[in-house]
Enzyme design. Structure first.
Site, PDB file in Angstrom:
ATOM      1  N   THR A 191     -19.123  24.756  -8.310  1.00  0.00           N
ATOM      2  CA  THR A 191     -17.946  24.489  -9.135  1.00  0.00           C
ATOM      3  C   THR A 191     -18.333  23.866 -10.467  1.00  0.00           C
ATOM      4  O   THR A 191     -19.334  23.192 -10.566  1.00  0.00           O
ATOM      5  CB  THR A 191     -17.010  23.514  -8.411  1.00  0.00           C
ATOM      6  OG1 THR A 191     -17.792  22.700  -7.563  1.00  0.00           O
ATOM      7  CG2 THR A 191     -15.989  24.257  -7.605  1.00  0.00           C
ATOM      8  N   ASN A 403      -1.285  22.011 -17.964  1.00  0.00           N
ATOM      9  CA  ASN A 403      -1.388  23.415 -17.571  1.00  0.00           C
ATOM     10  C   ASN A 403      -0.154  24.252 -17.861  1.00  0.00           C
ATOM     11  O   ASN A 403      -0.141  25.454 -17.619  1.00  0.00           O
ATOM     12  CB  ASN A 403      -1.764  23.504 -16.092  1.00  0.00           C
ATOM     13  CG  ASN A 403      -3.206  23.099 -15.897  1.00  0.00           C
ATOM     14  OD1 ASN A 403      -4.101  23.736 -16.420  1.00  0.00           O
ATOM     15  ND2 ASN A 403      -3.418  21.995 -15.202  1.00  0.00           N
ATOM     16  N   THR A 408      -2.577  27.017 -25.841  1.00  0.00           N
ATOM     17  CA  THR A 408      -2.329  26.616 -27.239  1.00  0.00           C
ATOM     18  C   THR A 408      -2.933  25.254 -27.549  1.00  0.00           C
ATOM     19  O   THR A 408      -3.411  24.573 -26.666  1.00  0.00           O
ATOM     20  CB  THR A 408      -0.823  26.587 -27.537  1.00  0.00           C
ATOM     21  OG1 THR A 408      -0.186  25.773 -26.568  1.00  0.00           O
ATOM     22  CG2 THR A 408      -0.272  27.985 -27.500  1.00  0.00           C
TER      23      THR A 408
END
Lengths: 408, 408
Positions: A191, A403, A408
């Protein structure tokens, strides 16, 4: 463990390594944050890596896997701001990044590891990488390691670097690393983005084995949101400059190496979980008395992944039902009439469930314990010798905020 | 489907059934909301149920299972405010609730189905149930069905009742139901509390088969937060008063019954998802072109369960990476170079990923589509004939708020 001492520094702490990170404006809107890094070793290194198990993969993973086939690497180039995943020209761009690094550092392009992290499905422009490499050229240094750590951050709020000192075959050996995490960290081989360096002399086969063993109980036990990234990469490079006898078999030195790596990786795992997107608390779930190790792993992960447990911990609500529920649906075989649950923190410990039954407990004390920013959830199953430890964080308003509009 | 007509009403719409709900103050702090309900049929019914697969179970499930062994039931007693799970005297209390209902309604205690929903691990006091049953006695009516629907709500914001009319063997048949959902709704046999009634004549064996078939593609395809409750119960009772020929085999009438039940249950599934804790949007994920049905189910559930997808939908962010990522880690076998992804709502449809590659798309149009409160996520895999549909909701600040301190 006396064998190990945490020291200052990161990926440049071991002998032979330099690094640097700059702002290359990979995302045009980014004009200040470092987002491109290189790590370099003065000699070719034995190397190994573990990657995401997601079928949808960044092109960087395909290229890095190929470059690591011979077990040799000498440099890393890595960017944040764009994942270079699900792009038509992804492989081409990843190869081009290696070529840029190879020219700047005068190494073989096949000996460059490439990694990216950021938005998926948007073309990664090569122009800013070119300019960034130009800026990096000639600036790699021991001091630059920290800038490299900064350059791989995305929604991370804290730069993650570490170094440890140990002794192998009578020689002082250093292992160092940088990591990024935050969101999309889930329990599946390899991970996050992590780069580890060492001056130990160790074969690439043994590096690969050591990675697998230590990742199993550290990185693979972290979950922030249950999602597994397309870009997870954990690479290790060994310069051999410490001068210890080359580790080529699973001898005592190998065992020490794995032990040290595991301690360090567990600390990284906690850092990743603590800095989970929006997190206010580190949760450590310790399960013991499970039928076997596998059951303990399954149960501890089920608890740490439960949205309801995570939200309850955010609210400092000592709801034992959430824990019992997550044990019950984990899929592991448990005797539900033997489950004990406690919460523990710097403020004390409180038993909230005994033999599968909820207890009346001191709510004020429980609240005090759960208001701390590091909480242990202790689950005893009285059913065997299996134990495991998983790392996670609470679910907060800020996770949703981060999230809700990531691109943006 | 012409075979079916949605009509007004709920659990009392079919012939033979009455119901009522009152405020019994199961939680002492609740002095206004209805929290205890009874459903009654004037004659013993063929009956069946599906329950949670969580190993940690409410005592009501153990008792209801036992009472349904003979396939006969005549009444339901159900409370909200306390789950009667993980309590030392849970079975005793659940049996006592059945006895109270049996005395009030003059039915056999073994023919009473009992269910609870609410906080786990806190003793359920019998006193308020006694007072509640006293208040319910003699008040059960056709009009009371709606109050029963209200009484089973916990964090639900909308009362869920429905009724449909169909024809079986030339006779008009009605099926009605009430349901509660909101949080902790996950894809595992028998999610939420749901009670279904019908005046169809059908054996308990066929009821059981019909439940399994229709639950598979409806209730079992809903996820709000990935957690599976300890209390999930879906029970169905058939009075036979419609006078159709008793359905005892999987004949045409059986097929029609399953078809109608499935359509109705899918509507309930959408209602449950739309009213998920804190939800502002219903998400419907339609997967087609999968290798087989099982793969399609796995992939649609993986997408609908992804915290990152859910948060992106809350933010109306047309991030195709979140979808691709969830497909890739689902565990299903897919060709990642053939994945197409579109978003669709009342405001139109937009393709955001073609052949596994992110597209440049009109962000304004995408935003407009995703700002609607019902979003379809369409995934085509070009790999076979497997298709499936899963239901979920967005992840919002309010989910965290609701579950940060659920018990108070």
């Amino acid at each position: 463990m006396e064998k190990l001492k945490f020291i200052n520094g990161g990926v440049t702490a071991p002998m032979g390594f330099t690094a640097q990170g700059v702002c290359a404006s990979i995302k045009p809107s980014n004009t200040t944050k470092r987002d491109l890094a290189m790590i370099y070793c003065e000699k070719p290194c034995n190397a190994a890596a573990v990657f995401t198990k997601n079928l949808v993969k960044s092109s960087t993973i395909i290229v890095s896997k190929k470059h690591l086939e011979n077990g040799i690497a000498q440099a890393v180039i890595v960017n944040s701001g764009n994942a270079n995943a699900c792009n038509a020209d992804g492989i081409e761009i990843a190869e081009a990044m290696c070529k840029l690094a190879s020219e700047a550092l005068n190494v073989n392009a096949d000996d460059v590891i490439v990694a990216s992290t950021g938005v998926i499905g948007q073309p990664l422009p090569l122009e800013p990488v070119k300019k960034g490499v130009e800026a990096l050229k000639g600036t790699l240094s021991k001091e630059g390691g920290s800038n490299a750590a900064e350059a791989i951050m995305t929604t991370d709020t804290i730069k993650k670097e570490w170094a440890v000192e140990t002794v192998l075959g009578g020689k002082k050996v250093i292992i160092g690393g940088i990591a990024k995490g935050s969101g999309m960290i889930h329990i599946n081989m390899g991970t996050t983005l992590s780069f580890v360096t060492t001056d130990a002399a160790i074969s690439s086969e043994m590096l690969s084995e050591a990675l697998k063993e230590s990742v199993e109980v550290s990185y693979n036990m972290v979950s922030v949101d249950g999602d597994t990234s397309t870009n997870d990469t954990l690479a290790i490079m060994a310069s051999g400059l410490a001068g210890n006898e080359m580790i080529c078999t699973k001898n005592e030195d190998y065992k020490t190496f794995v032990e040290v790596l595991t301690v360090a990786f567990k600390e990284v795992a906690k850092k990743l979980a603590r800095d989970g997107e929006g997190a206010t608390k580190l949760l450590i779930c310790k399960v013991d008395g499970a039928k076997d190790y596998k059951s303990a792993v399954t149960i501890s992960k089920s608890i740490i992944c439960s949205s309801l447990v995570k939200a309850a911990m955010f609210g400092a609500d000592a709801n034992c039902g959430r824990i019992l529920c997550a044990v019950g649906y984990s899929g592991a075989d448990v005797d539900v009439n033997k489950i004990d649950v406690s919460y523990k923190s710097a403020k004390g410990e409180i038993l909230v469930c005994k033999d599968g039954l909820g207890l009346c407990f001191d709510e004020d004390k429980a609240k005090k314990i759960l208001l701390e920013n590091e909480i242990e959830i202790l689950v005893s199953l009285g059913d065997g010798n299996g134990s495991a430890e998983a790392y996670g964080c609470d679910l907060t308003y800020d996770y949703v905020k981060i999230n809700g509009d990531y691109r943006t």
